[in-house]
Design an enzyme around this catalytic site. Sequence first.
Site, PDB file in Angstrom:
ATOM      1  N   LYS A 100       0.840  -1.200   0.000  1.00  0.00           N
ATOM      2  CA  LYS A 100       0.000   0.000   0.000  1.00  0.00           C
ATOM      3  C   LYS A 100       0.872   1.247   0.000  1.00  0.00           C
ATOM      4  O   LYS A 100       0.576   2.228  -0.687  1.00  0.00           O
ATOM      5  CB  LYS A 100      -0.921  -0.044   1.214  1.00  0.00           C
ATOM      6  CG  LYS A 100      -1.817   1.161   1.394  1.00  0.00           C
ATOM      7  CD  LYS A 100      -2.865   0.901   2.461  1.00  0.00           C
ATOM      8  CE  LYS A 100      -2.283   0.761   3.837  1.00  0.00           C
ATOM      9  NZ  LYS A 100      -1.863   2.059   4.426  1.00  0.00           N
TER      10      LYS A 100
ATOM     11  N   ARG B 198      -7.682  13.530  13.179  1.00  0.00           N
ATOM     12  CA  ARG B 198      -6.256  13.292  12.969  1.00  0.00           C
ATOM     13  C   ARG B 198      -5.589  14.571  12.444  1.00  0.00           C
ATOM     14  O   ARG B 198      -6.011  15.133  11.439  1.00  0.00           O
ATOM     15  CB  ARG B 198      -6.040  12.129  11.992  1.00  0.00           C
ATOM     16  CG  ARG B 198      -6.589  10.821  12.521  1.00  0.00           C
ATOM     17  CD  ARG B 198      -6.492   9.689  11.530  1.00  0.00           C
ATOM     18  NE  ARG B 198      -5.106   9.273  11.302  1.00  0.00           N
ATOM     19  CZ  ARG B 198      -4.758   8.267  10.500  1.00  0.00           C
ATOM     20  NH1 ARG B 198      -5.692   7.592   9.844  1.00  0.00           N
ATOM     21  NH2 ARG B 198      -3.492   7.949  10.344  1.00  0.00           N
TER      22      ARG B 198
ATOM     23  N   SER C 143       4.933  12.143  11.852  1.00  0.00           N
ATOM     24  CA  SER C 143       4.660  11.069  10.906  1.00  0.00           C
ATOM     25  C   SER C 143       5.422  11.322   9.609  1.00  0.00           C
ATOM     26  O   SER C 143       5.406  12.435   9.063  1.00  0.00           O
ATOM     27  CB  SER C 143       3.161  10.993  10.604  1.00  0.00           C
ATOM     28  OG  SER C 143       2.909  10.143   9.501  1.00  0.00           O
ATOM     29  N   SER C 144       6.077  10.291   9.107  1.00  0.00           N
ATOM     30  CA  SER C 144       6.843  10.434   7.867  1.00  0.00           C
ATOM     31  C   SER C 144       5.953  10.756   6.676  1.00  0.00           C
ATOM     32  O   SER C 144       6.438  11.226   5.642  1.00  0.00           O
ATOM     33  CB  SER C 144       7.627   9.153   7.585  1.00  0.00           C
ATOM     34  OG  SER C 144       6.740   8.067   7.392  1.00  0.00           O
TER      35      SER C 144
ATOM     36  N   SER D 162      10.820   7.298  11.546  1.00  0.00           N
ATOM     37  CA  SER D 162      10.429   6.505  10.370  1.00  0.00           C
ATOM     38  C   SER D 162      11.292   6.796   9.148  1.00  0.00           C
ATOM     39  O   SER D 162      10.785   7.010   8.042  1.00  0.00           O
ATOM     40  CB  SER D 162       8.943   6.741  10.037  1.00  0.00           C
ATOM     41  OG  SER D 162       8.133   6.376  11.120  1.00  0.00           O
TER      42      SER D 162
ATOM     43  N   ASP E  88       4.185   0.177  12.369  1.00  0.00           N
ATOM     44  CA  ASP E  88       3.026  -0.631  11.990  1.00  0.00           C
ATOM     45  C   ASP E  88       3.163  -2.096  12.389  1.00  0.00           C
ATOM     46  O   ASP E  88       2.200  -2.858  12.300  1.00  0.00           O
ATOM     47  CB  ASP E  88       2.775  -0.534  10.478  1.00  0.00           C
ATOM     48  CG  ASP E  88       2.106   0.775  10.087  1.00  0.00           C
ATOM     49  OD1 ASP E  88       1.567   1.454  10.980  1.00  0.00           O
ATOM     50  OD2 ASP E  88       2.122   1.119   8.892  1.00  0.00           O
TER      51      ASP E  88
ATOM     52  N   LYS F 141      -3.111   7.201  14.545  1.00  0.00           N
ATOM     53  CA  LYS F 141      -3.449   6.294  13.448  1.00  0.00           C
ATOM     54  C   LYS F 141      -4.975   6.183  13.336  1.00  0.00           C
ATOM     55  O   LYS F 141      -5.723   7.017  13.843  1.00  0.00           O
ATOM     56  CB  LYS F 141      -2.806   4.933  13.675  1.00  0.00           C
ATOM     57  CG  LYS F 141      -1.277   4.961  13.662  1.00  0.00           C
ATOM     58  CD  LYS F 141      -0.735   5.167  12.261  1.00  0.00           C
ATOM     59  CE  LYS F 141       0.777   5.012  12.218  1.00  0.00           C
ATOM     60  NZ  LYS F 141       1.314   5.113  10.845  1.00  0.00           N
TER      61      LYS F 141
ATOM     62  N   ARG G   1      -5.489  -2.935  11.089  1.00  0.00           N
ATOM     63  CA  ARG G   1      -4.386  -3.645  11.736  1.00  0.00           C
ATOM     64  C   ARG G   1      -4.800  -4.260  13.078  1.00  0.00           C
ATOM     65  O   ARG G   1      -4.197  -5.238  13.517  1.00  0.00           O
ATOM     66  CB  ARG G   1      -3.179  -2.724  11.898  1.00  0.00           C
ATOM     67  CG  ARG G   1      -2.683  -2.190  10.563  1.00  0.00           C
ATOM     68  CD  ARG G   1      -1.209  -1.916  10.524  1.00  0.00           C
ATOM     69  NE  ARG G   1      -0.848  -1.280   9.268  1.00  0.00           N
ATOM     70  CZ  ARG G   1      -0.684  -1.924   8.119  1.00  0.00           C
ATOM     71  NH1 ARG G   1      -0.861  -3.241   8.072  1.00  0.00           N
ATOM     72  NH2 ARG G   1      -0.362  -1.269   7.009  1.00  0.00           N
TER      73      ARG G   1
END
Length: 411
Positions: free
Chosen positions: A25, A101, A147-148, A175, A294, A321, A368
């Site tokens: 993904k 988010r 977050s990357s 990351s 993850d 997330k 997940r």
Amino acid sequence: MRLKLHLSPPATKLLKSNIRITGSKSESNRLLLLQALYPNIGIDNLSNSDDAQVMQKGLNTSKGVVDIHHAGTAMRFLTGYFASQEGKEVLLTGSRRMTERPIKVLVDALHKLGAEIAYEKNDGYPPIRIKGKKLTRNKVSLPANISSQYISALLLVAPGLGNGLELDLKGEITSVPYIKMTLALLEQIGVRTTFEGNKIKVYPEESVNSKTLVVESDWSSASYFYSIVALSTVGSEVILSSYKKNSLQGDSVLAGIYKNWGVDTDFRENEISLRKVADLKPENLNLELSNAPDTAQTIAVTCFGLGVGCHLTGLHTLKIKETDRLVALDTELSKLGADIIVSDKDLILRPSYQMNKDVAIDTYNDHRMAMAFAPLAMKTSIYVNDAEVVSKSYPDFWKDLEILGLTIRKS
């Protein structure tokens, strides 16, 4: 109607199966954006996930509402894309969780580059209204511990900007593998980049040569099979395709991590073999996962299933997330009988010698959560609520578990 599944152990815990997993993904969504900038790029083995489909649909939109549902990657990447596309004007929105988010760090960076983006409701959060412009400013700084995806969103559109982009990352970078994945894909299509210290530079490129890139299968999806093999008996083997040894994906560290539980990875041509070669149960495992966050849910569940302890750190990005994954892990593992403590950036699991049966795992609209807990069906019967959520990244997940021999029925 929500799908509730009942999972039961296979007839034998000696597994012998071949599974084909579609493209990553993460790689797919990066390449789809690059293909939108350079239409002569071809893509093979594209992910069949909901996220990739949402990304494709968004990239084919010029005006109006673009609803990316739960797809956080699409939200970040499309924010950068639409902001840099002159003549396009959209309202970018998503699910209720998506409106919780944060997007402010990325929007602020784009504002510094000259973008025209406005918050529709709450400052710092989607939905956002974007009026695409030709961006010519080329220098911006970002905090490095975010977050990357914010960083990659800027890097991916950078070659299409008039003067490219110079990005200065402040502090310790989170990351790194995902940033390097983005830069490697840019290099593969012919865009020149540099990454020295905390400074990244992407040079402008009006056009690139025609080329077809093959997306490697998803290592995050492979994690669940690592967990299943770890929970199986010695002699089990599951073969996964299509994978390569020199992967761009940060989650490929799984091959080394799962050696701790006696799972060996044999790299072959376009596939990997996961073999349970020994019953190893280290008393307590310390892992720093800031470069592969993850994998945290899968690893924590594997440890619980084996009755071993772990201390997982570097998990600060899990708070933002699809759900707050640390809180969700605490809640669901506790229901199963785990002795667990979480903070805002780490998780401590103490060795456990019991596992409650027929517990219903809540998934919180998080693919997940569903997939990370499924391997426990190697040990006991469990229920998984809202099991259809796996389509976000791995629509064939339940079918593939049946290939392994697990009994799965609707409840």
